[in-house]
Design a protein around this motif. Structure first.
Motif, PDB file in Angstrom:
ATOM      1  N   MET A  32     -24.708  22.982 -28.283  1.00 34.59           N
ATOM      2  CA  MET A  32     -26.176  23.081 -28.406  1.00 34.59           C
ATOM      3  C   MET A  32     -26.870  22.061 -27.497  1.00 34.59           C
ATOM      4  O   MET A  32     -26.323  20.985 -27.229  1.00 34.59           O
TER       5      MET A  32
ATOM      6  N   ARG B  56     -38.553  18.290 -29.008  1.00 33.26           N
ATOM      7  CA  ARG B  56     -38.474  19.156 -30.181  1.00 33.26           C
ATOM      8  C   ARG B  56     -38.778  18.350 -31.438  1.00 33.26           C
ATOM      9  O   ARG B  56     -37.951  17.600 -31.916  1.00 33.26           O
TER      10      ARG B  56
ATOM     11  N   LEU C 275     -36.785  19.456 -37.697  1.00 32.48           N
ATOM     12  CA  LEU C 275     -35.957  18.769 -38.695  1.00 32.48           C
ATOM     13  C   LEU C 275     -34.965  17.805 -38.066  1.00 32.48           C
ATOM     14  O   LEU C 275     -34.787  16.688 -38.522  1.00 32.48           O
ATOM     15  N   ARG C 276     -34.296  18.250 -36.982  1.00 32.67           N
ATOM     16  CA  ARG C 276     -33.266  17.404 -36.410  1.00 32.67           C
ATOM     17  C   ARG C 276     -33.865  16.314 -35.533  1.00 32.67           C
ATOM     18  O   ARG C 276     -33.430  15.164 -35.578  1.00 32.67           O
TER      19      ARG C 276
ATOM     20  N   GLY D 278     -36.976  13.614 -37.455  1.00 28.65           N
ATOM     21  CA  GLY D 278     -36.649  12.750 -38.581  1.00 28.65           C
ATOM     22  C   GLY D 278     -36.498  11.297 -38.183  1.00 28.65           C
ATOM     23  O   GLY D 278     -36.998  10.403 -38.862  1.00 28.65           O
ATOM     24  N   ARG D 279     -35.848  11.065 -37.017  1.00 25.23           N
ATOM     25  CA  ARG D 279     -35.599   9.665 -36.653  1.00 25.23           C
ATOM     26  C   ARG D 279     -36.813   8.991 -36.032  1.00 25.23           C
ATOM     27  O   ARG D 279     -36.757   7.825 -35.687  1.00 25.23           O
TER      28      ARG D 279
ATOM     29  N   ALA E 121     -39.571   8.709 -37.746  1.00 25.21           N
ATOM     30  CA  ALA E 121     -40.410   8.276 -38.856  1.00 25.21           C
ATOM     31  C   ALA E 121     -40.718   6.780 -38.785  1.00 25.21           C
ATOM     32  O   ALA E 121     -41.874   6.366 -38.929  1.00 25.21           O
TER      33      ALA E 121
ATOM     34  N   ASP F  88     -42.069  21.880 -36.330  1.00 33.99           N
ATOM     35  CA  ASP F  88     -41.935  22.476 -37.650  1.00 33.99           C
ATOM     36  C   ASP F  88     -42.628  21.579 -38.672  1.00 33.99           C
ATOM     37  O   ASP F  88     -43.325  20.636 -38.310  1.00 33.99           O
ATOM     38  N   THR F  89     -42.415  21.861 -39.935  1.00 33.23           N
ATOM     39  CA  THR F  89     -43.160  21.151 -40.965  1.00 33.23           C
ATOM     40  C   THR F  89     -42.969  19.642 -40.883  1.00 33.23           C
ATOM     41  O   THR F  89     -43.922  18.879 -41.022  1.00 33.23           O
ATOM     42  N   VAL F  90     -41.714  19.218 -40.655  1.00 33.31           N
ATOM     43  CA  VAL F  90     -41.451  17.778 -40.616  1.00 33.31           C
ATOM     44  C   VAL F  90     -42.233  17.127 -39.480  1.00 33.31           C
ATOM     45  O   VAL F  90     -42.909  16.107 -39.670  1.00 33.31           O
TER      46      VAL F  90
ATOM     47  N   LEU G 210     -32.680  13.017 -43.221  1.00 35.79           N
ATOM     48  CA  LEU G 210     -34.001  12.405 -43.288  1.00 35.79           C
ATOM     49  C   LEU G 210     -34.038  11.383 -44.421  1.00 35.79           C
ATOM     50  O   LEU G 210     -33.302  11.494 -45.394  1.00 35.79           O
TER      51      LEU G 210
ATOM     52  N   LEU H 156     -39.295  10.817 -47.116  1.00 32.78           N
ATOM     53  CA  LEU H 156     -39.814  11.912 -46.291  1.00 32.78           C
ATOM     54  C   LEU H 156     -39.426  13.264 -46.902  1.00 32.78           C
ATOM     55  O   LEU H 156     -40.220  14.207 -46.921  1.00 32.78           O
TER      56      LEU H 156
ATOM     57  N   ILE I  16     -41.861  16.254 -47.900  1.00 33.85           N
ATOM     58  CA  ILE I  16     -41.751  17.628 -47.402  1.00 33.85           C
ATOM     59  C   ILE I  16     -41.744  18.601 -48.582  1.00 33.85           C
ATOM     60  O   ILE I  16     -42.420  19.638 -48.558  1.00 33.85           O
TER      61      ILE I  16
ATOM     62  N   ASP J 122     -37.559  25.201 -42.718  1.00 38.76           N
ATOM     63  CA  ASP J 122     -38.295  25.894 -41.663  1.00 38.76           C
ATOM     64  C   ASP J 122     -37.407  26.906 -40.949  1.00 38.76           C
ATOM     65  O   ASP J 122     -37.102  26.754 -39.760  1.00 38.76           O
TER      66      ASP J 122
END
Lengths: 381, 258
Positions: free
Chosen positions: A1, A26, A29-30, A33-34, A36, A62-64, B117, B121, B125, B164
């Motif tokens: 990937m 991007r 989620l992936r 997250g870091r 934050a 996305d949502t995160v 995460l 958080l 979510i 998502d």
């Protein structure tokens, strides 16, 4: 990937009093997250700068990601900056707005944790009250069952005999193999342990007395009751509970039928018939196990065994054992059906109440057995 | 969403399903395009739910290939399969929420399992998904047994959307809801589909849902699938399809739509 990363570039334009943060990569989620922790500390150095958050270079959101970026905007706004999220791609704008909107909803108020000793006392109190309530409800149910019994005694043709025979087969006949095996083994173990002790005094033959009294008086009945509670008491709860979940019990009531008459009484009657029979069977298998072991370990022949049994153990011991059986049967059926009818809504409660029915009925059986012991010692039988 | 070149998120070719001697699907082909809402209908026993379970990898078909997001689901390593599962969300008929957990904990399950995460958080979510699914914030601390059927569905939707996903599978989402609740649920799905850029695969019997939110409708007839827009289906002369869309209920739903 492909590498999935999110990053943020900041630029300050001192002359214009403008601070710009450009998010790229991007933000999903992936990736996001870091970010934050980084976002927590980010902001213009000079107070009063206008803030612009540029989201036009985002590859994915996305949502995160939207949550983190909208939090950044919110935090800087709270610090007194003018914040604009601009430009933003149209496909991301809807999500960003939705998340911002959702995040604005006030968090639910969570009651703070109580002092733990107080909470413990409270739990204990609740459990006690619950247990007492359960006892009262069981007595209520017993009363309801008695009334139904009395009503049926005046109109015995209303008893569902087919259901009764079905349940006798289920709870009685089908229990024979497991019950026979277990009581046989207990007879073997008792004879072996008894022989070991009695041989020291040269009193080998008294192993027959020991076996006769303990199996006939206590162990036969108690083992039968415990096995039946585990086998049939739980089945009653599960059957009736499943019917309750499927609303079959409600259907019975709306069709003008009586739930007690249709579901509870046949089971109780069947168990009160089959448990004494099982009990007799268990007595015999227990003695047989003892006799087999005595023959091999103590060289007591079957003839001697039966003669000694006849001489030493009166019929009263057998009667004391068997008299308890219908009472245990009623207790097991009562608890099993009661817990089954208490099932509400989910399939999960069927499992929970089935376990509860088994524990409760075994508990009650042993309590009642102790009460019987006291009673019989008063009556001197 | 540029990294996948294809525009088809689901591609089924030559699918055969048999239960014993009974053949449910025989050489079935189906394409689902990115970003569309596909409604799947069919009479009882035509294998709507089975088809969905086969696409999700819960049942293996007797023959045929199923490509999900460009990957053949029959030849996946355990890792690829997990990654693919994280990109699909499923709403089962009654929500299928874990009854031993609160709604918020239910939503946090996939987040804890598939991401690293921070816990705070994840909780945030979960709270946002709860709000986005149209549940009151207080619903998060409740257990599924304390919710009404409609709220359980919304909670199930929130869990399905936790990661998502690219594709959202819905199994009769409006069954058992009152017409107002069903319409609200339709709107919710449409809005979420737009804002999250979802592809929606929806098994349904609700003619109102079909006419209001579905871009295309896949009809299961004669062990195959006929996917087309509502207008095209109205021209179809197959007896079951005619009966379905031209029957009294079908006409009423279309009239309501205008």
């Amino acid at each position: 990937m492909a590498p999935q990363q999110a990053w943020l570039e900041t630029a300050a334009d001192e002359a214009a009093g403008q601070w710009t943060a450009t998010a790229a990569g991007r933000w999903d989620l992936r990736g996001a997250g870091r970010m934050a922790d980084t976002l927590e500390r980010l902001g213009p150095e000079r107070a009063g700068d206008a803030v612009r958050i540029d989201l036009s270079r985002l590859e994915a959101l996305d949502t995160v990601g939207a949550l983190l970026l909208s939090r950044l905007a919110g935090r800087l706004e709270a610090r007194g900056h003018r914040v604009a999220v601009d430009p933003i791609r149209p496909e991301h704008a809807a999500l960003f707005a939705a998340v911002q909107e959702a995040d604005r909803a006030p968090p639910p108020v969570v009651p703070g944790p109580d002092h733990h000793i107080r909470a413990m006392v409270e739990r204990l109190g609740r459990a006690t009250v619950e247990a007492l309530g359960e006892g009262r409800d069981l007595l209520n149910f017993l009363g309801l069952m008695t009334i139904t019994f009395l009503r049926l005694a005046r109109a015995p043709w209303r008893i569902r005999f087919r259901a009764v025979t079905f349940h006798i087969e289920q709870t009685g006949l089908n229990a024979l193999p497991i019950l026979g095996l277990l009581t046989f083994l207990i007879g073997v173990v008792l004879a072996f342990q008894g022989a070991d002790q009695l041989r020291r005094f040269g009193a080998d033959i008294y192993v027959v007395n020991l076996l006769g009294v303990s199996v006939l008086r206590e162990i036969g009945t108690l083992m039968t009751a415990i096995i039946v509670a585990g086998r049939s008491g739980s089945a009653f709860t599960a059957q009736i509970g499943t019917m309750k979940v499927n609303q079959e019990v409600d259907a019975i009531a709306t069709l003008g039928l009586d739930v007690m008459e249709l579901l509870v009484v046949p089971r109780a009657v069947a168990l009160m018939i089959s448990l004494p029979l099982l009990c007799f069977f268990a007595d015999m298998m227990g003695l047989l196990g003892g006799a087999v072991m005595s023959y091999f370990v103590l060289d007591i022949t079957f003839g001697q065994f039966i003669k000694q049994l006849h001489a030493a153990v009166g019929a009263n011991h057998f009667i004391v054992g068997i008299v308890k059986a219908p009472v245990f049967a009623l207790t097991i059926a009562l608890v099993g059906c009661y817990e089954g009818l208490k099932v509400s809504g989910s399939a999960e409660s069927v499992g929970r109440l089935t376990t509860k029915a088994v524990v409760e009925s075994i508990f009650l059986v042993i309590i009642i057995d102790a009460l019987f012991s006291i009673l019989f010692s008063f009556l001197q039988v | 969403m540029a990294q996948t070149g294809t525009d088809m998120v689901i591609r089924v070719r030559g699918l055969v399903t048999r239960f014993g001697t009974q053949t449910i699907h025989d050489g079935l082909d189906l394409d689902v395009r990115r970003g569309e809402v596909l409604g799947v209908v069919g009479g009882s026993g035509t294998g709507k739910s089975v088809l969905m379970k086969e696409i999700l990898g819960l049942i293996r078909p007797a023959a045929g290939t199923i490509e999900l997001l460009g990957q053949d689901t029959a030849h996946l390593s355990a890792r690829e399969e997990m990654a693919l599962k994280a990109r699909t969300g499923v709403l089962f008929q009654d929500g299928a929420l874990f009854s031993s957990m609160t709604v918020a904990e239910n939503i946090m399950v996939p987040l804890k399992e598939h991401t690293d995460l921070p816990a705070g958080l994840i909780a945030d979510i979960a709270r946002i998904k709860i709000t986005m699914s149209g549940l009151p914030p207080t619903a998060g601390a409740k257990y599924p047994s304390e919710l009404s059927g409609g709220m359980r569905k919304r909670a199930g939707l929130a869990r399905a959307l936790a990661l998502d996903p690219d594709i959202l599978f819905l199994d009769e989402p409006t069954a058992g809801l009152d017409p107002i609740g069903a319409a609200a649920f339709d709107t919710l799905i449409r809005n979420l589909q737009r804002s999250l850029g979802l592809t929606v695969y929806m098994v349904t019997h609700d003619l109102d849902s079909l006419t209001t939110i579905c871009d295309r409708i896949a009809v299961l007839v004669d062990r195959k699938v006929r996917a087309a827009t509502l207008e095209e289906h109205l021209q179809d002369n197959h007896p079951w399809i005619r009966e379905y869309f031209h029957g009294p209920r079908g006409r009423a739903a279309r009239r309501a739509e205008g």
